[in-house]
Scaffold this active site. Sequence first.
Site, PDB file in Angstrom:
ATOM      1  N   ILE A  17       0.917  -1.168  -0.130  1.00 19.61           N
ATOM      2  CA  ILE A  17       0.081   0.119   0.040  1.00 19.61           C
ATOM      3  C   ILE A  17       0.797   1.209  -0.014  1.00 19.61           C
ATOM      4  N   ASP A  63      14.935   1.481  10.708  1.00 17.59           N
ATOM      5  CA  ASP A  63      13.824   0.675  11.373  1.00 17.59           C
ATOM      6  C   ASP A  63      12.834   1.619  12.220  1.00 17.59           C
ATOM      7  N   ALA A  87       4.596  -1.825   8.894  1.00 18.53           N
ATOM      8  CA  ALA A  87       4.085  -3.142   9.696  1.00 18.53           C
ATOM      9  C   ALA A  87       4.390  -4.304   9.305  1.00 18.53           C
ATOM     10  N   THR A 138      -6.104  -1.433  10.286  1.00 18.64           N
ATOM     11  CA  THR A 138      -7.221  -2.460   9.687  1.00 18.64           C
ATOM     12  C   THR A 138      -8.296  -2.538  10.247  1.00 18.64           C
ATOM     13  N   ASP A 139      -9.021  -3.347   9.704  1.00 20.26           N
ATOM     14  CA  ASP A 139     -10.583  -3.798  10.149  1.00 20.26           C
ATOM     15  C   ASP A 139     -10.584  -4.872  11.041  1.00 20.26           C
ATOM     16  N   GLU A 140      -9.315  -5.549  11.043  1.00 22.50           N
ATOM     17  CA  GLU A 140      -9.095  -6.874  11.920  1.00 22.50           C
ATOM     18  C   GLU A 140      -9.138  -6.508  13.368  1.00 22.50           C
ATOM     19  N   TYR A 164      -1.464 -10.695  14.672  1.00 18.81           N
ATOM     20  CA  TYR A 164      -1.495  -9.735  13.875  1.00 18.81           C
ATOM     21  C   TYR A 164      -2.560  -8.496  14.300  1.00 18.81           C
ATOM     22  N   LYS A 168      -1.999  -4.832  15.802  1.00 17.73           N
ATOM     23  CA  LYS A 168      -2.492  -3.728  15.313  1.00 17.73           C
ATOM     24  C   LYS A 168      -3.185  -2.975  16.432  1.00 17.73           C
ATOM     25  N   LYS A 203      -0.130 -13.106   0.030  1.00 18.53           N
ATOM     26  CA  LYS A 203      -1.714 -12.736   0.010  1.00 18.53           C
ATOM     27  C   LYS A 203      -2.399 -13.488  -0.969  1.00 18.53           C
ATOM     28  N   ARG A 228     -14.316 -11.331   2.803  1.00 18.29           N
ATOM     29  CA  ARG A 228     -13.730 -10.147   3.172  1.00 18.29           C
ATOM     30  C   ARG A 228     -14.314  -8.931   2.234  1.00 18.29           C
ATOM     31  N   ARG A 296      -6.921 -21.756   8.480  1.00 19.31           N
ATOM     32  CA  ARG A 296      -6.012 -20.623   9.230  1.00 19.31           C
ATOM     33  C   ARG A 296      -6.520 -21.088  10.721  1.00 19.31           C
TER      34      ARG A 296
HETATM   35  P1  NAD Z   1       3.288  -4.640   3.552  1.00 20.43           P
HETATM   36  O1  NAD Z   1       3.763  -5.742   4.302  1.00 20.43           O
HETATM   37  O2  NAD Z   1       3.228  -4.846   2.170  1.00 20.43           O
HETATM   38  O3  NAD Z   1       4.497  -3.704   3.730  1.00 20.43           O
HETATM   39  C1  NAD Z   1       4.950  -3.518   4.844  1.00 20.43           C
HETATM   40  C2  NAD Z   1       6.288  -2.355   4.731  1.00 20.43           C
HETATM   41  O4  NAD Z   1       6.531  -1.916   5.802  1.00 20.43           O
HETATM   42  C3  NAD Z   1       7.398  -2.928   3.968  1.00 20.43           C
HETATM   43  O5  NAD Z   1       7.853  -1.982   2.803  1.00 20.43           O
HETATM   44  C4  NAD Z   1       8.428  -3.224   5.015  1.00 20.43           C
HETATM   45  O6  NAD Z   1       9.722  -3.066   4.486  1.00 20.43           O
HETATM   46  C5  NAD Z   1       8.224  -2.161   5.955  1.00 20.43           C
HETATM   47  N1  NAD Z   1       8.584  -2.435   7.340  1.00 20.43           N
HETATM   48  C6  NAD Z   1       8.492  -3.623   8.143  1.00 20.43           C
HETATM   49  N2  NAD Z   1       8.901  -3.795   9.209  1.00 20.43           N
HETATM   50  C7  NAD Z   1       9.426  -2.436   9.288  1.00 20.43           C
HETATM   51  C8  NAD Z   1      10.285  -1.652  10.340  1.00 20.43           C
HETATM   52  N3  NAD Z   1      10.580  -2.323  11.455  1.00 20.43           N
HETATM   53  N4  NAD Z   1      10.751  -0.548  10.056  1.00 20.43           N
HETATM   54  C9  NAD Z   1      10.460   0.306   8.782  1.00 20.43           C
HETATM   55  N5  NAD Z   1       9.854  -0.504   7.971  1.00 20.43           N
HETATM   56  C10 NAD Z   1       9.229  -1.723   8.154  1.00 20.43           C
HETATM   57  O7  NAD Z   1       2.162  -4.283   4.148  1.00 20.43           O
HETATM   58  P2  NAD Z   1       0.782  -3.549   3.393  1.00 20.43           P
HETATM   59  O8  NAD Z   1       0.084  -4.625   3.081  1.00 20.43           O
HETATM   60  O9  NAD Z   1       1.188  -2.484   2.569  1.00 20.43           O
HETATM   61  O10 NAD Z   1       0.157  -2.804   4.685  1.00 20.43           O
HETATM   62  C11 NAD Z   1       0.637  -1.338   5.126  1.00 20.43           C
HETATM   63  C12 NAD Z   1      -0.217  -1.130   6.198  1.00 20.43           C
HETATM   64  O11 NAD Z   1      -1.654  -0.948   6.086  1.00 20.43           O
HETATM   65  C13 NAD Z   1       0.020  -1.867   7.268  1.00 20.43           C
HETATM   66  O12 NAD Z   1      -0.019  -0.976   8.494  1.00 20.43           O
HETATM   67  C14 NAD Z   1      -1.010  -2.729   7.516  1.00 20.43           C
HETATM   68  O13 NAD Z   1      -1.674  -3.190   8.691  1.00 20.43           O
HETATM   69  C15 NAD Z   1      -2.263  -1.687   6.871  1.00 20.43           C
HETATM   70  N6  NAD Z   1      -3.397  -2.398   6.341  1.00 20.43           N
HETATM   71  C16 NAD Z   1      -3.163  -3.165   5.229  1.00 20.43           C
HETATM   72  C17 NAD Z   1      -4.301  -3.808   4.662  1.00 20.43           C
HETATM   73  C18 NAD Z   1      -3.978  -4.875   3.475  1.00 20.43           C
HETATM   74  O14 NAD Z   1      -5.068  -5.298   2.929  1.00 20.43           O
HETATM   75  N7  NAD Z   1      -2.932  -5.086   2.980  1.00 20.43           N
HETATM   76  C19 NAD Z   1      -5.570  -3.230   4.811  1.00 20.43           C
HETATM   77  C20 NAD Z   1      -5.772  -2.466   5.836  1.00 20.43           C
HETATM   78  C21 NAD Z   1      -4.591  -1.965   6.594  1.00 20.43           C
HETATM   79  O1  DAU Z   2      -8.760  -6.789   6.587  1.00 15.89           O
HETATM   80  C1  DAU Z   2      -7.536  -6.282   6.533  1.00 15.89           C
HETATM   81  C2  DAU Z   2      -6.180  -7.167   6.413  1.00 15.89           C
HETATM   82  O2  DAU Z   2      -6.373  -7.742   5.084  1.00 15.89           O
HETATM   83  C3  DAU Z   2      -4.997  -6.374   6.514  1.00 15.89           C
HETATM   84  O3  DAU Z   2      -5.082  -5.818   7.882  1.00 15.89           O
HETATM   85  C4  DAU Z   2      -3.909  -7.539   6.421  1.00 15.89           C
HETATM   86  O4  DAU Z   2      -2.585  -6.949   6.429  1.00 15.89           O
HETATM   87  C5  DAU Z   2      -4.031  -8.198   5.047  1.00 15.89           C
HETATM   88  O5  DAU Z   2      -2.883  -9.234   4.958  1.00 15.89           O
HETATM   89  C6  DAU Z   2      -5.559  -8.885   4.962  1.00 15.89           C
HETATM   90  O6  DAU Z   2      -5.557  -9.971   5.807  1.00 15.89           O
HETATM   91  P1  DAU Z   2      -6.213 -11.242   5.366  1.00 15.89           P
HETATM   92  O7  DAU Z   2      -5.757 -12.547   6.371  1.00 15.89           O
HETATM   93  O8  DAU Z   2      -7.831 -11.114   5.235  1.00 15.89           O
HETATM   94  O9  DAU Z   2      -5.809 -11.532   3.996  1.00 15.89           O
HETATM   95  P2  DAU Z   2      -5.199 -12.677   3.003  1.00 15.89           P
HETATM   96  O10 DAU Z   2      -4.834 -12.326   1.970  1.00 15.89           O
HETATM   97  O11 DAU Z   2      -3.904 -13.584   3.839  1.00 15.89           O
HETATM   98  O12 DAU Z   2      -6.271 -13.747   3.027  1.00 15.89           O
HETATM   99  C7  DAU Z   2      -7.499 -13.295   2.699  1.00 15.89           C
HETATM  100  C8  DAU Z   2      -8.505 -14.656   2.908  1.00 15.89           C
HETATM  101  O13 DAU Z   2      -7.991 -15.689   1.971  1.00 15.89           O
HETATM  102  C9  DAU Z   2      -8.523 -14.941   4.180  1.00 15.89           C
HETATM  103  O14 DAU Z   2      -9.697 -15.506   4.831  1.00 15.89           O
HETATM  104  C10 DAU Z   2      -7.537 -16.329   4.411  1.00 15.89           C
HETATM  105  C11 DAU Z   2      -7.907 -16.668   2.802  1.00 15.89           C
HETATM  106  N1  DAU Z   2      -6.797 -17.542   2.364  1.00 15.89           N
HETATM  107  C12 DAU Z   2      -5.529 -16.734   2.317  1.00 15.89           C
HETATM  108  C13 DAU Z   2      -4.225 -17.476   1.672  1.00 15.89           C
HETATM  109  C14 DAU Z   2      -2.909 -16.576   1.669  1.00 15.89           C
HETATM  110  C15 DAU Z   2      -6.669 -18.738   1.751  1.00 15.89           C
HETATM  111  O15 DAU Z   2      -7.860 -19.254   1.885  1.00 15.89           O
HETATM  112  N2  DAU Z   2      -5.698 -19.207   1.130  1.00 15.89           N
HETATM  113  C16 DAU Z   2      -4.618 -18.638   1.008  1.00 15.89           C
HETATM  114  O16 DAU Z   2      -3.368 -19.157   0.790  1.00 15.89           O
END
Ligand code: NAD
Ligand code: DAU
Length: 362
Positions: A17, A63, A87, A138-140, A164, A168, A203, A228, A296
Amino acid sequence: MTATNDTILVTGGAGFIGSNFVLRWIEKVGTPVVNLDLLTYAGNPANLASVEDNSRYQLVRADICDADAVAEALAKHRPRAVVHFAAESHVDRSIIDPGAFIRTNVQGTYTMLEQARRYWSGLDGTAKEKFRFLHVSTDEVYGTLGPDDPAFSETTPYAPNSPYAASKAGSDHLARAYFHTFKLPVLTTNCSNNYGPFQFPEKLIPLVILNALEGKPLPVYGDGQNVRDWLFVDDHCSAIRTVLERGELGETYNVGGNSERNNLHVVNTICDLVDEIRPDAKIGTRRQLIKFVTDRPGHDRRYAIDARKIARDLGWQPSVKFEQGLRETVEWYLNHSEWVENVRSGSYLNWIKQNYEERIAQ
Ligand code: NAD
Ligand code: DAU
Protein backbone atom coordinates in the site's frame (compact mmCIF):
# COMPACT_ATOMS: atom_id res chain seq x y z
CA MET A 1 14.23 25.22 14.11
CA THR A 2 10.50 25.60 14.36
CA ALA A 3 9.18 25.45 10.81
CA THR A 4 8.24 22.53 8.58
CA ASN A 5 8.32 22.32 4.81
CA ASP A 6 5.97 20.65 2.32
CA THR A 7 7.55 17.24 2.79
CA ILE A 8 5.64 14.28 4.13
CA LEU A 9 7.40 11.33 5.78
CA VAL A 10 5.93 7.93 4.97
CA THR A 11 6.93 4.75 6.80
CA GLY A 12 6.74 1.41 4.98
CA GLY A 13 6.55 3.15 1.61
CA ALA A 14 8.27 0.25 -0.17
CA GLY A 15 5.49 -2.19 0.75
CA PHE A 16 2.26 -2.85 -1.11
CA ILE A 17 0.00 0.00 0.00
CA GLY A 18 2.85 2.37 0.87
CA SER A 19 4.38 2.19 -2.61
CA ASN A 20 1.02 2.74 -4.29
CA PHE A 21 0.51 5.69 -1.94
CA VAL A 22 3.92 7.23 -2.73
CA LEU A 23 3.42 6.86 -6.50
CA ARG A 24 -0.06 8.44 -6.38
CA TRP A 25 1.14 11.19 -4.03
CA ILE A 26 3.93 12.25 -6.38
CA GLU A 27 1.54 12.12 -9.33
CA LYS A 28 -1.42 13.90 -7.74
CA VAL A 29 -0.04 16.11 -4.94
CA GLY A 30 3.55 16.54 -6.05
CA THR A 31 5.20 17.65 -2.81
CA PRO A 32 8.32 15.78 -1.59
CA VAL A 33 8.06 12.36 0.04
CA VAL A 34 10.62 10.76 2.34
CA ASN A 35 10.14 7.02 2.64
CA LEU A 36 11.49 5.53 5.87
CA ASP A 37 11.55 1.79 5.34
CA LEU A 38 13.65 -1.08 6.66
CA LEU A 39 13.17 -3.04 3.41
CA THR A 40 12.14 -6.28 5.06
CA TYR A 41 11.08 -9.20 2.85
CA ALA A 42 7.88 -7.19 2.18
CA GLY A 43 9.63 -3.96 1.17
CA ASN A 44 10.64 -3.76 -2.46
CA PRO A 45 12.42 -0.68 -3.86
CA ALA A 46 11.51 -1.93 -7.36
CA ASN A 47 7.93 -0.86 -6.63
CA LEU A 48 9.24 2.71 -6.67
CA ALA A 49 11.63 2.38 -9.61
CA SER A 50 9.61 4.92 -11.60
CA VAL A 51 10.32 7.67 -9.02
CA GLU A 52 13.74 6.67 -7.75
CA ASP A 53 15.44 9.45 -9.75
CA ASN A 54 12.72 11.98 -8.97
CA SER A 55 14.08 14.81 -6.80
CA ARG A 56 10.82 14.76 -4.83
CA TYR A 57 11.38 11.18 -3.63
CA GLN A 58 13.93 9.91 -1.14
CA LEU A 59 14.40 6.56 0.57
CA VAL A 60 15.81 6.39 4.10
CA ARG A 61 16.58 2.80 5.03
CA ALA A 62 15.83 2.58 8.75
CA ASP A 63 13.93 0.61 11.36
CA ILE A 64 10.85 2.26 12.91
CA CYS A 65 11.98 0.75 16.24
CA ASP A 66 15.23 2.73 16.05
CA ALA A 67 14.42 5.96 17.93
CA ASP A 68 17.65 7.71 16.93
CA ALA A 69 17.18 6.99 13.24
CA VAL A 70 13.55 8.16 13.36
CA ALA A 71 14.50 11.34 15.26
CA GLU A 72 17.26 12.05 12.77
CA ALA A 73 14.95 11.63 9.78
CA LEU A 74 12.37 13.98 11.31
CA ALA A 75 14.98 16.60 12.24
CA LYS A 76 16.59 16.48 8.82
CA HIS A 77 13.50 16.50 6.60
CA ARG A 78 11.14 18.64 8.73
CA PRO A 79 7.96 16.96 7.44
CA ARG A 80 4.55 18.55 7.80
CA ALA A 81 3.04 15.09 8.26
CA VAL A 82 3.88 11.46 9.01
CA VAL A 83 1.87 8.71 7.29
CA HIS A 84 2.62 5.49 9.14
CA PHE A 85 2.19 2.32 7.06
CA ALA A 86 5.18 0.24 8.23
CA ALA A 87 4.10 -3.01 9.85
CA GLU A 88 4.32 -6.75 9.72
CA SER A 89 1.10 -7.38 7.80
CA HIS A 90 0.54 -11.08 7.08
CA VAL A 91 -1.81 -12.96 9.44
CA ASP A 92 -0.35 -16.41 8.67
CA ARG A 93 3.15 -15.20 9.53
CA SER A 94 1.83 -13.79 12.82
CA ILE A 95 0.63 -17.27 13.75
CA ILE A 96 4.08 -18.74 13.10
CA ASP A 97 6.14 -15.84 14.57
CA PRO A 98 4.06 -13.46 16.75
CA GLY A 99 7.14 -11.77 18.25
CA ALA A 100 8.05 -9.95 15.04
CA PHE A 101 4.54 -8.42 15.03
CA ILE A 102 4.74 -7.19 18.61
CA ARG A 103 8.11 -5.62 17.91
CA THR A 104 7.31 -3.83 14.67
CA ASN A 105 3.64 -3.04 15.13
CA VAL A 106 3.57 -2.16 18.84
CA GLN A 107 7.14 -1.11 19.68
CA GLY A 108 7.63 0.44 16.23
CA THR A 109 4.41 2.46 16.38
CA TYR A 110 5.28 3.60 19.91
CA THR A 111 8.69 4.76 18.64
CA MET A 112 7.11 6.64 15.73
CA LEU A 113 4.56 8.33 18.00
CA GLU A 114 7.09 9.27 20.65
CA GLN A 115 9.63 10.67 18.18
CA ALA A 116 6.84 12.51 16.33
CA ARG A 117 5.69 13.98 19.66
CA ARG A 118 9.19 15.28 20.44
CA TYR A 119 9.55 16.73 16.96
CA TRP A 120 6.06 18.28 17.00
CA SER A 121 6.65 19.75 20.48
CA GLY A 122 9.55 21.72 19.03
CA LEU A 123 7.45 23.26 16.25
CA ASP A 124 5.89 26.72 16.49
CA GLY A 125 2.74 28.46 15.33
CA THR A 126 1.24 27.30 12.05
CA ALA A 127 3.76 24.48 11.64
CA LYS A 128 2.69 23.00 14.97
CA GLU A 129 -0.98 23.56 14.26
CA LYS A 130 -0.84 21.96 10.82
CA PHE A 131 1.30 18.92 11.69
CA ARG A 132 -0.46 15.54 11.34
CA PHE A 133 0.36 11.93 12.28
CA LEU A 134 -1.79 9.54 10.28
CA HIS A 135 -1.78 5.98 11.58
CA VAL A 136 -2.80 3.38 8.97
CA SER A 137 -4.66 0.46 10.52
CA THR A 138 -6.97 -2.40 9.71
CA ASP A 139 -10.53 -3.66 10.17
CA GLU A 140 -9.12 -6.85 11.74
CA VAL A 141 -8.95 -5.07 15.11
CA TYR A 142 -12.74 -5.46 15.36
CA GLY A 143 -12.63 -9.27 15.22
CA THR A 144 -15.13 -11.30 13.26
CA LEU A 145 -18.77 -10.99 12.15
CA GLY A 146 -21.61 -13.48 11.74
CA PRO A 147 -23.49 -13.54 8.42
CA ASP A 148 -26.22 -11.14 9.59
CA ASP A 149 -24.22 -8.86 11.90
CA PRO A 150 -24.03 -5.18 11.01
CA ALA A 151 -20.73 -4.07 9.44
CA PHE A 152 -17.90 -2.70 11.64
CA SER A 153 -18.36 0.96 12.52
CA GLU A 154 -15.94 3.27 14.35
CA THR A 155 -17.72 2.43 17.62
CA THR A 156 -17.56 -1.37 17.27
CA PRO A 157 -15.64 -2.71 20.29
CA TYR A 158 -12.15 -4.03 19.60
CA ALA A 159 -11.90 -7.85 19.62
CA PRO A 160 -8.74 -8.84 17.73
CA ASN A 161 -8.33 -12.57 17.09
CA SER A 162 -4.87 -13.08 15.55
CA PRO A 163 -1.48 -11.92 16.85
CA TYR A 164 -1.40 -9.58 13.84
CA ALA A 165 -4.78 -8.08 14.70
CA ALA A 166 -3.86 -7.82 18.39
CA SER A 167 -0.61 -6.02 17.57
CA LYS A 168 -2.46 -3.58 15.30
CA ALA A 169 -5.08 -3.05 18.02
CA GLY A 170 -2.24 -2.24 20.44
CA SER A 171 -0.82 0.26 17.97
CA ASP A 172 -4.27 1.87 17.54
CA HIS A 173 -4.60 2.26 21.31
CA LEU A 174 -1.19 3.92 21.50
CA ALA A 175 -2.14 6.32 18.69
CA ARG A 176 -5.36 7.15 20.55
CA ALA A 177 -3.48 7.66 23.83
CA TYR A 178 -0.96 10.01 22.23
CA PHE A 179 -3.83 12.20 21.06
CA HIS A 180 -5.68 12.17 24.37
CA THR A 181 -2.68 12.53 26.65
CA PHE A 182 -0.26 14.65 24.66
CA LYS A 183 -2.63 16.22 22.07
CA LEU A 184 -0.38 14.92 19.31
CA PRO A 185 -2.51 15.57 16.17
CA VAL A 186 -3.25 11.94 15.35
CA LEU A 187 -5.69 10.54 12.78
CA THR A 188 -6.38 6.83 12.36
CA THR A 189 -7.82 4.88 9.43
CA ASN A 190 -9.11 1.29 9.75
CA CYS A 191 -9.33 -0.24 6.31
CA SER A 192 -10.60 -3.49 4.84
CA ASN A 193 -8.68 -5.90 2.55
CA ASN A 194 -6.76 -4.15 -0.22
CA TYR A 195 -5.82 -5.60 -3.60
CA GLY A 196 -3.98 -4.24 -6.63
CA PRO A 197 -0.48 -3.92 -8.14
CA PHE A 198 2.68 -4.56 -6.07
CA GLN A 199 1.04 -6.80 -3.45
CA PHE A 200 3.49 -9.43 -2.22
CA PRO A 201 2.31 -12.84 -3.45
CA GLU A 202 1.92 -14.33 0.03
CA LYS A 203 -1.58 -12.75 0.17
CA LEU A 204 -4.61 -14.50 -1.33
CA ILE A 205 -5.20 -12.55 -4.55
CA PRO A 206 -1.65 -12.35 -5.98
CA LEU A 207 -0.85 -15.89 -4.78
CA VAL A 208 -3.85 -17.30 -6.64
CA ILE A 209 -3.18 -15.26 -9.80
CA LEU A 210 0.40 -16.50 -10.06
CA ASN A 211 -0.37 -20.12 -9.16
CA ALA A 212 -3.27 -20.15 -11.66
CA LEU A 213 -1.00 -18.79 -14.38
CA GLU A 214 1.49 -21.60 -13.77
CA GLY A 215 -1.01 -24.40 -13.24
CA LYS A 216 -0.12 -24.86 -9.56
CA PRO A 217 -2.61 -25.79 -6.79
CA LEU A 218 -4.79 -22.95 -5.49
CA PRO A 219 -4.96 -23.34 -1.69
CA VAL A 220 -8.33 -22.35 -0.21
CA TYR A 221 -8.42 -22.44 3.58
CA GLY A 222 -11.30 -24.29 5.25
CA ASP A 223 -14.57 -24.22 3.30
CA GLY A 224 -13.74 -21.05 1.33
CA GLN A 225 -16.80 -19.26 2.74
CA ASN A 226 -14.88 -16.63 4.73
CA VAL A 227 -15.88 -13.16 3.59
CA ARG A 228 -13.67 -10.12 3.09
CA ASP A 229 -14.65 -6.58 2.03
CA TRP A 230 -12.29 -5.84 -0.88
CA LEU A 231 -11.00 -2.37 -1.72
CA PHE A 232 -8.82 -1.42 -4.70
CA VAL A 233 -5.55 0.00 -3.35
CA ASP A 234 -5.89 3.33 -5.20
CA ASP A 235 -9.14 3.93 -3.36
CA HIS A 236 -7.42 3.30 -0.01
CA CYS A 237 -4.71 5.79 -1.01
CA SER A 238 -7.31 8.44 -1.90
CA ALA A 239 -9.04 7.83 1.46
CA ILE A 240 -5.74 8.41 3.28
CA ARG A 241 -5.10 11.64 1.35
CA THR A 242 -8.62 12.78 2.21
CA VAL A 243 -8.26 12.05 5.93
CA LEU A 244 -4.85 13.71 5.99
CA GLU A 245 -6.29 16.84 4.42
CA ARG A 246 -9.67 17.10 6.13
CA GLY A 247 -9.89 14.55 8.95
CA GLU A 248 -10.80 15.76 12.41
CA LEU A 249 -7.98 15.37 14.93
CA GLY A 250 -8.25 12.36 17.21
CA GLU A 251 -10.91 10.74 15.02
CA THR A 252 -10.82 7.29 13.46
CA TYR A 253 -12.26 6.59 10.00
CA ASN A 254 -13.32 3.19 8.68
CA VAL A 255 -12.48 2.68 5.01
CA GLY A 256 -14.03 -0.09 2.92
CA GLY A 257 -15.08 -1.07 -0.56
CA ASN A 258 -18.74 -2.13 -0.11
CA SER A 259 -17.53 -5.29 -1.84
CA GLU A 260 -18.07 -8.30 0.36
CA ARG A 261 -17.08 -11.50 -1.41
CA ASN A 262 -16.32 -14.99 -0.08
CA ASN A 263 -12.91 -16.45 -0.80
CA LEU A 264 -14.18 -19.17 -3.11
CA HIS A 265 -15.94 -16.56 -5.23
CA VAL A 266 -12.73 -14.51 -5.42
CA VAL A 267 -10.65 -17.54 -6.40
CA ASN A 268 -13.19 -18.70 -9.01
CA THR A 269 -13.29 -15.21 -10.53
CA ILE A 270 -9.49 -15.11 -10.78
CA CYS A 271 -9.50 -18.56 -12.43
CA ASP A 272 -11.97 -17.37 -15.05
CA LEU A 273 -10.00 -14.18 -15.73
CA VAL A 274 -6.71 -16.07 -16.14
CA ASP A 275 -8.44 -18.63 -18.42
CA GLU A 276 -9.75 -15.76 -20.54
CA ILE A 277 -6.55 -13.71 -20.71
CA ARG A 278 -3.97 -16.54 -20.81
CA PRO A 279 -5.70 -19.74 -21.95
CA ASP A 280 -3.42 -22.77 -21.68
CA ALA A 281 -4.52 -26.08 -23.15
CA LYS A 282 -2.00 -28.02 -21.03
CA ILE A 283 -3.39 -26.57 -17.80
CA GLY A 284 -7.05 -26.59 -18.81
CA THR A 285 -9.72 -24.88 -16.69
CA ARG A 286 -8.05 -23.16 -13.75
CA ARG A 287 -10.95 -23.91 -11.39
CA GLN A 288 -9.76 -27.52 -11.39
CA LEU A 289 -6.62 -26.39 -9.57
CA ILE A 290 -8.55 -25.35 -6.43
CA LYS A 291 -7.53 -27.34 -3.33
CA PHE A 292 -9.34 -26.96 -0.02
CA VAL A 293 -6.65 -27.15 2.67
CA THR A 294 -6.38 -27.02 6.47
CA ASP A 295 -7.93 -23.84 7.80
CA ARG A 296 -6.02 -20.90 9.31
CA PRO A 297 -6.17 -21.24 13.14
CA GLY A 298 -8.63 -18.70 14.57
CA HIS A 299 -9.69 -17.74 11.02
CA ASP A 300 -12.07 -14.75 11.14
CA ARG A 301 -15.28 -15.62 9.30
CA ARG A 302 -16.40 -12.30 7.96
CA TYR A 303 -15.23 -8.68 7.76
CA ALA A 304 -17.42 -5.84 6.53
CA ILE A 305 -16.89 -2.12 6.84
CA ASP A 306 -19.49 0.53 7.45
CA ALA A 307 -17.80 3.47 5.70
CA ARG A 308 -20.62 5.96 6.19
CA LYS A 309 -18.64 8.25 8.50
CA ILE A 310 -15.86 9.03 6.00
CA ALA A 311 -18.49 9.43 3.26
CA ARG A 312 -20.67 11.77 5.32
CA ASP A 313 -17.98 13.84 7.06
CA LEU A 314 -15.23 13.93 4.43
CA GLY A 315 -17.01 13.09 1.17
CA TRP A 316 -14.87 10.03 0.35
CA GLN A 317 -16.25 7.00 -1.50
CA PRO A 318 -14.61 4.07 -3.26
CA SER A 319 -14.56 4.52 -7.02
CA VAL A 320 -13.40 1.15 -8.41
CA LYS A 321 -15.85 -1.76 -8.70
CA PHE A 322 -14.43 -5.07 -7.49
CA GLU A 323 -14.82 -6.88 -10.84
CA GLN A 324 -13.06 -4.04 -12.67
CA GLY A 325 -10.27 -3.71 -10.10
CA LEU A 326 -9.71 -7.46 -10.05
CA ARG A 327 -9.43 -7.60 -13.84
CA GLU A 328 -6.87 -4.76 -13.79
CA THR A 329 -4.96 -6.53 -11.02
CA VAL A 330 -4.85 -9.85 -12.89
CA GLU A 331 -3.66 -8.04 -16.02
CA TRP A 332 -0.99 -6.22 -14.02
CA TYR A 333 0.47 -9.45 -12.61
CA LEU A 334 0.36 -11.17 -15.98
CA ASN A 335 2.18 -8.23 -17.59
CA HIS A 336 4.89 -7.83 -14.92
CA SER A 337 6.72 -11.14 -15.00
CA GLU A 338 10.06 -9.48 -14.21
CA TRP A 339 8.70 -7.93 -11.00
CA VAL A 340 7.21 -11.32 -10.09
CA GLU A 341 10.50 -13.15 -10.70
CA ASN A 342 12.34 -10.68 -8.48
CA VAL A 343 10.03 -11.00 -5.49
CA ARG A 344 9.84 -14.78 -5.64
CA SER A 345 13.36 -15.22 -4.33
CA GLY A 346 14.76 -17.58 -1.70
CA SER A 347 12.93 -16.17 1.31
CA TYR A 348 9.61 -16.24 -0.54
CA LEU A 349 10.07 -19.87 -1.52
CA ASN A 350 10.94 -20.76 2.08
CA TRP A 351 7.72 -19.12 3.26
CA ILE A 352 5.59 -21.01 0.71
CA LYS A 353 7.19 -24.26 1.85
CA GLN A 354 6.66 -23.44 5.53
CA ASN A 355 3.02 -22.30 5.20
CA TYR A 356 1.67 -24.79 2.69
CA GLU A 357 3.68 -28.00 2.98
CA GLU A 358 1.92 -29.06 6.16
CA ARG A 359 -1.56 -27.94 5.18
CA ILE A 360 -3.42 -31.15 4.47
CA ALA A 361 -5.82 -31.28 1.54
CA GLN A 362 -9.37 -31.44 2.94
P1 NAD B 1 3.40 -4.77 3.47
O1 NAD B 1 3.71 -5.95 4.32
O2 NAD B 1 3.23 -4.96 2.01
O3 NAD B 1 4.53 -3.65 3.66
C1 NAD B 1 5.05 -3.32 4.90
C2 NAD B 1 6.22 -2.35 4.68
O4 NAD B 1 6.73 -1.98 5.98
C3 NAD B 1 7.38 -2.94 3.91
O5 NAD B 1 7.88 -1.98 3.00
C4 NAD B 1 8.42 -3.23 4.97
O6 NAD B 1 9.76 -3.19 4.50
C5 NAD B 1 8.14 -2.12 5.97
N1 NAD B 1 8.58 -2.45 7.33
C6 NAD B 1 8.30 -3.59 8.03
N2 NAD B 1 8.91 -3.55 9.23
C7 NAD B 1 9.56 -2.36 9.29
C8 NAD B 1 10.35 -1.73 10.30
N3 NAD B 1 10.61 -2.32 11.46
N4 NAD B 1 10.85 -0.50 10.03
C9 NAD B 1 10.60 0.11 8.85
N5 NAD B 1 9.88 -0.45 7.87
C10 NAD B 1 9.36 -1.66 8.09
O7 NAD B 1 2.11 -4.11 4.12
P2 NAD B 1 0.83 -3.49 3.41
O8 NAD B 1 -0.09 -4.56 3.02
O9 NAD B 1 1.28 -2.49 2.42
O10 NAD B 1 0.17 -2.73 4.66
C11 NAD B 1 0.59 -1.41 5.02
C12 NAD B 1 -0.16 -0.97 6.25
O11 NAD B 1 -1.56 -0.99 5.99
C13 NAD B 1 0.04 -1.88 7.46
O12 NAD B 1 0.11 -1.07 8.61
C14 NAD B 1 -1.20 -2.75 7.49
O13 NAD B 1 -1.51 -3.16 8.81
C15 NAD B 1 -2.23 -1.78 6.96
N6 NAD B 1 -3.38 -2.40 6.25
C16 NAD B 1 -3.17 -3.31 5.25
C17 NAD B 1 -4.26 -3.83 4.56
C18 NAD B 1 -4.07 -4.81 3.42
O14 NAD B 1 -5.07 -5.34 2.92
N7 NAD B 1 -2.86 -5.08 2.97
C19 NAD B 1 -5.56 -3.43 4.89
C20 NAD B 1 -5.73 -2.51 5.95
C21 NAD B 1 -4.63 -1.99 6.60
O1 DAU C 1 -8.72 -6.89 6.53
C1 DAU C 1 -7.52 -6.19 6.33
C2 DAU C 1 -6.36 -7.17 6.34
O2 DAU C 1 -6.42 -7.87 5.11
C3 DAU C 1 -5.03 -6.49 6.51
O3 DAU C 1 -4.98 -5.87 7.76
C4 DAU C 1 -3.88 -7.51 6.39
O4 DAU C 1 -2.64 -6.86 6.46
C5 DAU C 1 -4.02 -8.21 5.06
O5 DAU C 1 -3.02 -9.21 4.93
C6 DAU C 1 -5.40 -8.84 4.91
O6 DAU C 1 -5.58 -9.93 5.84
P1 DAU C 1 -6.30 -11.31 5.41
O7 DAU C 1 -5.87 -12.37 6.32
O8 DAU C 1 -7.77 -11.09 5.24
O9 DAU C 1 -5.66 -11.48 3.93
P2 DAU C 1 -5.06 -12.75 3.15
O10 DAU C 1 -4.82 -12.33 1.74
O11 DAU C 1 -3.95 -13.39 3.89
O12 DAU C 1 -6.31 -13.74 3.16
C7 DAU C 1 -7.56 -13.38 2.60
C8 DAU C 1 -8.52 -14.53 2.84
O13 DAU C 1 -8.09 -15.66 2.06
C9 DAU C 1 -8.54 -15.02 4.28
O14 DAU C 1 -9.87 -15.42 4.61
C10 DAU C 1 -7.62 -16.24 4.28
C11 DAU C 1 -7.80 -16.80 2.89
N1 DAU C 1 -6.63 -17.48 2.29
C12 DAU C 1 -5.43 -16.82 2.31
C13 DAU C 1 -4.31 -17.41 1.75
C14 DAU C 1 -2.96 -16.70 1.79
C15 DAU C 1 -6.77 -18.70 1.67
O15 DAU C 1 -7.88 -19.26 1.62
N2 DAU C 1 -5.65 -19.27 1.10
C16 DAU C 1 -4.43 -18.69 1.14
O16 DAU C 1 -3.45 -19.30 0.62
